[in-house]
Design a protein around this motif. Sequence first.
Motif, PDB file in Angstrom:
ATOM      1  N   VAL A 161       1.476   9.476  -6.131  1.00 43.47           N
ATOM      2  CA  VAL A 161       1.985  10.832  -5.894  1.00 43.47           C
ATOM      3  C   VAL A 161       2.938  11.247  -7.008  1.00 43.47           C
ATOM      4  N   GLN A 164       0.824  -1.207   0.000  1.00 43.59           N
ATOM      5  CA  GLN A 164       0.000   0.000   0.000  1.00 43.59           C
ATOM      6  C   GLN A 164       0.857   1.256   0.000  1.00 43.59           C
ATOM      7  N   ILE A 165       1.957   1.235   0.718  1.00 39.13           N
ATOM      8  CA  ILE A 165       2.864   2.392   0.713  1.00 39.13           C
ATOM      9  C   ILE A 165       3.464   2.597  -0.668  1.00 39.13           C
ATOM     10  N   ARG A 209       2.087   1.790  -3.575  1.00 41.03           N
ATOM     11  CA  ARG A 209       1.068   2.320  -4.472  1.00 41.03           C
ATOM     12  C   ARG A 209       0.852   3.815  -4.234  1.00 41.03           C
ATOM     13  N   ARG A 210       0.854   4.225  -3.001  1.00 43.92           N
ATOM     14  CA  ARG A 210       0.692   5.646  -2.695  1.00 43.92           C
ATOM     15  C   ARG A 210       1.835   6.468  -3.282  1.00 43.92           C
ATOM     16  N   ARG A 211       3.050   5.973  -3.125  1.00 48.14           N
ATOM     17  CA  ARG A 211       4.190   6.700  -3.686  1.00 48.14           C
ATOM     18  C   ARG A 211       4.093   6.805  -5.211  1.00 48.14           C
TER      19      ARG A 211
END
Length: 234
Positions: A49, A41-42, A44-46
């Motif tokens: 962004v 999940q981290i 995918r967020r990066r």
Amino acid sequence: MSVREDPRPTQPVPLRTTGGPAAPRRMLPPSRGRWAPSAGQIARRRFLVRLAKWVFPIAGVGLLIGIAVWPELDRMEDRARVSFRRVIQTAPDAVRVVQPRYQGLDEQNRPFTVTATIASQTDAPDVVELDQPRADILLTDGSWVLLESQAGRYDKGRNRLDLTGDVTLWQDGGNMLVTEAAEVLLGDGSASGDRPVAAQGPFGTLVSEGFRLTERGQVVVFTGRARAVLEGGQ
């Protein structure tokens, strides 16, 4: 008759009171534990962004370019419309004259006039199509001959007028000739036709298969089989 007793101890039955307050529910103590995202999940967020950092500036630049180019596109469309209209107006079918008037002189300098309600230019520069044409021919002695029909074609270079549809010839002396088609040579003041013709005047009535008009209407010869009814003992 014998009575047996149940060896199990009896449980006391609680009494339910009506109308009293309900017993409070037991609440769990609040948890102070925090949710920890996973490594996927981290990642995918990066990625989202980083993608937003590229997409938003590109979209903004495209919007600015569209705002700057849009007026120029409108002007190009307007120029295309004007050019298209000009092409339509220069087409031969679009060249039309309302109530035209053509004047000329014959071989003996006697005037003639050709008029119509509408003249349409054809592919030939000297030939026009006429609606309800009318030809006025003035004779030397001051008399006149008038020809009119529903349609016609005028060759200005040859001074030739072809008439079709209810062709009518009026003569100053009171004579009238009606046929379906006639050819008029305005230069020498002659006319002819090979369609059935009917004539009437002070002399009476006459029908024939054609006619020849010479000397600017002073002499009319009826051709083919003819039948006449004379009046006044002529």
